[in-house]
Design an enzyme around this catalytic site. Sequence first.
Site: not given
Ligand code: AMP
Length: 173
Positions: A58, A95
């Site tokens: 995305r 996680e």
């Molecule tokens: P993080 O590494 O935990 O910051 O996760 C970010 C990545 O996971 C991004 O590429 C987001 O598109 C996806 N992502 C994580 N949580 C969500 C959520 N609640 N809704 C949509 N995409 C998410």
Amino acid sequence: MELQNLIRDVPNFPKKGIVFKDITTLLKDPVGLSGATEELYNFAKEKKITKVAGIESRGFIFGSLLAHQLKAGFIPIRKPGKLPADKISESYSLEYGTDSIEIHKDAIVEGDRVLLHDDLLATGGTMEAACKLVEKLGGKVIQISFLIELIFLNGREKLKQYDIRSIIQYNSE
Ligand code: AMP
């Protein structure tokens, strides 16, 4: 118009307990799409960006629009096994377990001024890994931008040395 009203919450996707922030409802709205692009562009327009790196998948959407507006090049940062030429990779924690992302070795030249973009900041692990990839290749991370920031997950903590921008913030799920 509030851009936040164009984001759709999808509970329990892709698994139970996650509230997925669906941006397709914003993307299909002409005013939402151009308004969001304009706000992201305004954060970066004075920064002399030479490359925009978008994170699969995305992050490619607004990343490409931004690269076009900034008259910069676009670099895809991809999931493992997708990039065809010489590449480097970086792992990050999820996680449960780990994941990794990759970049072509010749994507960045020494001294490139890079804007990294993804649709959403959650825990920050993905973006932290992406910044490391850019820096390993000699690029300077000038700004990091997101459409959406989940403030309550505190992803900024991992990225605090950078200029972090987001246009839609959520303080709780
Ligand atoms: P993080 O590494 O935990 O910051 O996760 C970010 C990545 O996971 C991004 O590429 C987001 O598109 C996806 N992502 C994580 N949580 C969500 C959520 N609640 N809704 C949509 N995409 C998410």
